[in-house]
Design a protein around this motif. Structure first.
Motif, short mmCIF file in Angstrom:
data_model
loop_
_atom_site.label_atom_id
_atom_site.label_comp_id
_atom_site.label_asym_id
_atom_site.label_seq_id
_atom_site.Cartn_x
_atom_site.Cartn_y
_atom_site.Cartn_z
N ILE A 130 0.87 -1.18 0.00
CA ILE A 130 0.00 0.00 0.00
C ILE A 130 0.91 1.23 0.00
CG2 ILE A 130 -1.98 -1.08 1.14
CD1 ILE A 130 -1.02 0.02 3.79
N GLY A 131 0.42 2.33 -0.53
CA GLY A 131 1.25 3.53 -0.53
C GLY A 131 0.58 4.68 -1.24
N GLU A 132 0.90 5.89 -0.79
CA GLU A 132 0.29 7.09 -1.37
C GLU A 132 1.18 7.66 -2.48
OE1 GLU A 132 2.10 7.06 1.24
OE2 GLU A 132 3.35 8.86 1.31
N THR A 133 0.56 8.39 -3.39
CA THR A 133 1.31 9.06 -4.45
C THR A 133 1.92 10.35 -3.89
OG1 THR A 133 -0.57 10.39 -5.12
CG2 THR A 133 -0.32 8.27 -6.23
N GLU A 134 2.76 10.96 -4.70
CA GLU A 134 3.39 12.21 -4.26
C GLU A 134 2.35 13.30 -4.02
OE1 GLU A 134 6.79 13.49 -6.50
OE2 GLU A 134 7.34 14.64 -4.72
N ALA A 135 1.37 13.39 -4.91
CA ALA A 135 0.34 14.44 -4.75
C ALA A 135 -0.44 14.20 -3.46
CB ALA A 135 -0.60 14.44 -5.95
N GLU A 136 -0.76 12.95 -3.19
CA GLU A 136 -1.51 12.63 -1.96
C GLU A 136 -0.68 12.95 -0.71
OE1 GLU A 136 -4.16 9.11 -4.08
OE2 GLU A 136 -2.25 8.60 -3.14
N TRP A 137 0.62 12.66 -0.82
CA TRP A 137 1.53 12.97 0.28
C TRP A 137 1.54 14.48 0.54
CZ3 TRP A 137 4.71 11.30 4.05
CH2 TRP A 137 5.83 12.06 4.38
N GLU A 138 1.70 15.22 -0.56
CA GLU A 138 1.78 16.68 -0.40
C GLU A 138 0.47 17.28 0.10
OE1 GLU A 138 3.32 17.91 -4.18
OE2 GLU A 138 5.38 17.53 -3.51
N ASP A 139 -0.62 16.65 -0.26
CA ASP A 139 -1.92 17.16 0.20
C ASP A 139 -2.30 16.66 1.59
OD1 ASP A 139 -2.11 18.47 -2.15
OD2 ASP A 139 -3.52 17.09 -3.10
N GLY A 140 -1.38 15.93 2.23
CA GLY A 140 -1.66 15.46 3.59
C GLY A 140 -2.71 14.35 3.64
N GLU A 141 -2.82 13.59 2.54
CA GLU A 141 -3.87 12.56 2.49
C GLU A 141 -3.36 11.15 2.75
OE1 GLU A 141 -5.39 13.10 -1.44
OE2 GLU A 141 -6.42 14.96 -0.91
N ILE A 165 2.50 -7.01 5.31
CA ILE A 165 2.09 -5.72 4.73
C ILE A 165 3.35 -4.92 4.44
CG2 ILE A 165 0.85 -3.55 5.15
CD1 ILE A 165 -1.15 -5.69 5.23
N ALA A 166 3.39 -4.26 3.29
CA ALA A 166 4.51 -3.35 2.98
C ALA A 166 3.96 -1.96 2.69
CB ALA A 166 5.31 -3.86 1.80
N TYR A 167 4.40 -0.99 3.49
CA TYR A 167 4.07 0.41 3.21
C TYR A 167 5.14 0.98 2.30
CZ TYR A 167 4.09 5.46 3.75
OH TYR A 167 4.14 6.81 3.49
N GLU A 168 4.74 1.34 1.08
CA GLU A 168 5.69 1.86 0.11
C GLU A 168 5.13 3.16 -0.49
OE1 GLU A 168 8.40 -1.42 -1.59
OE2 GLU A 168 6.56 -1.42 -2.76
N PRO A 169 5.62 4.31 -0.02
CA PRO A 169 5.18 5.56 -0.65
C PRO A 169 5.58 5.53 -2.13
CG PRO A 169 6.61 5.98 1.26
CD PRO A 169 6.67 4.53 0.99
N VAL A 170 4.64 5.78 -3.01
CA VAL A 170 4.92 5.68 -4.45
C VAL A 170 6.07 6.61 -4.83
CG1 VAL A 170 3.92 5.96 -6.76
CG2 VAL A 170 2.51 5.08 -4.90
N TRP A 171 6.12 7.77 -4.19
CA TRP A 171 7.12 8.78 -4.52
C TRP A 171 8.52 8.42 -4.01
CZ3 TRP A 171 9.19 10.97 -0.14
CH2 TRP A 171 8.44 10.83 1.03
N ALA A 172 8.59 7.39 -3.19
CA ALA A 172 9.90 6.96 -2.68
C ALA A 172 10.47 5.78 -3.47
CB ALA A 172 9.78 6.58 -1.20
#
Ligand code: PGA
Length: 254
Positions: A130-141, A165-172
Motif C-alpha cells: 500500500i502507498g500514497e502518491t506524491e500528490a496525496e503525500w503533499e496534500d496530507g492525504e 504488509i509493505a508500506y511503500e510511498p509511491v514517490w519513494a
C-alpha cells in the motif's frame, strides 16, 4: 509463527537473466552459510527464474516469492500466472498490490484483494503493498489513502502467519527519496493500530517499509518502531548491498 524479524525481501522487478539470478542467490547463500543471527531473507525474481532458483533454495534458507499473481485459479488468461503455479514453482510468498501494478496496470483495491485471497488459498503469503502518491503525500492525504487501500485490499480471515504488509510511498520507489524516520514512525504507528483492529493478533503482522532502501539508510529505517523489515527494489539487485541491508536490519532489531 510469523517470520522472524527483520524480514528483508528483494523485489527484482523485470531485471535479471538466468546467470544474474543464479549469481545473486549463490552470493546470498554463501553469506548465510557463514552468518548467524535471526531474520528472514527472501527474493522475488522474475517468474522465468523461479524454478531455476528454487533448485538452489530447497532448504528454504532464502524464501522465494512471485511479484504478482492472478486472481483466477486457471483458464484463458493469457500471460497471467496463478498463485497455485507460483506455489508449484516453489514460492512461499507473492507480492500483490505493488504500486507498479496499482498505478502502472490500473489494479483496483478489489482486484488486489482478490489476488491476495487467491494467494492465501494457494498456501502463499501475500506481501500486500500500500502507498500514497506524491500528490496525496503533499496534500496530507497519506493516512486516508492507506486506510482506504488497507480496508479495500486486505483479504478476509487473515492472521499474522498468513500475511505481510509493505508500506511503500509511491514517490519513494526508485527515486532515492524517503520519508523522514519521524514520518515513517508516524505512518507505521497508524498502520499498526489499524492492523490491531482488522486482524486478530494484529501486533504480530509483519509490517515492512519499502522505497529507496539502501545499505546506508537500512539500519536507521529498521530502527524505527513498528518497522519489522523492508521490501527492497533496486538495491536488491546487488547481492552484497542486499546482504548489507539484511545485516543492518539484524543490528537494528537486536
Ligand atoms: P526501490 O523499490 O527500493 O528501488 O525504491 C522498492 C519497491 O518497489 O519495492
Amino acid at each position: 509463527m510469523p517470520f522472524a524479524k527483520p524480514v528483508v525481501l528483494g523485489n527484482w522487478k523485470m531485471n535479471g537473466l538466468r546467470a544474474d539470478g543464479i549469481a545473486r542467490v549463490e552470493t546470498l547463500r554463501e553469506h548465510i552459510r557463514q552468518a548467524s543471527g535471526q531474520g528472514t531473507l527472501g527474493v522475488c525474481p522474475p517468474a522465468t527464474l523461479l524454478t531455476v532458483l528454487e533448485q538452489l533454495l530447497d532448504n528454504r534458507e532464502i524464501l522465494l516469492g512471485g511479484q504478482d499473481c492472478s486472481s483466477e485459479r486457471q483458464g484463458a488468461f493469457t500471460g497471467d500466472i496463478s498463485a497455485d503455479m507460483l506455489a508449484d514453482a516453489g514460492c512461499q510468498l507473492v507480492i500483490v498490490g505493488h504500486s507498479e501494478r496499482r498505478h502502472g496496470h490500473g489494479e483496483t483495491d478489489e482486484l488486489v484483494r482478490a489476488k491476495a485471497e487467491a494467494a492465501v488459498a494457494a498456501g502463499l503469503i501475500p506481501v500486500l503493498c500500500i502507498g500514497e502518491t506524491e500528490a496525496e503525500w503533499e496534500d496530507g492525504e497519506t493516512i486516508q489513502v492507506l486506510d482506504g487501500q488497507l480496508d479495500g485490499s486486505l483479504p478476509e480471515n487473515v492472521t499474522p502467519d498468513s500475511l505481510i504488509i509493505a508500506y511503500e510511498p509511491v514517490w519513494a520507489i526508485g527515486t532515492g527519496r524517503t520519508p523522514s524516520t519521524v514520518d515513517i514512525a508516524r505512518t507505521h504507528a497508524h498502520l499498526r493500530a489499524r492492523l490491531r483492529e482488522l486482524v486478530p493478533d494484529g501486533d504480530q503482522v509483519r509490517l515492512l517499509y519499502g522505497g529507496s532502501v539502501k545499505a546506508d539508510n537500512a539500519r536507521e529505517i529498521m530502527g524505527v518502531p513498528e518497522v519489522d523489515g523492508v521490501l527492497v527494489g533496486g538495491a536488491s539487485l546487488d547481492a552484497e548491498q542486499f546482504w548489507a541491508i539484511y545485516t543492518a536490519g539484524q543490528a537494528a532489531t537486536t
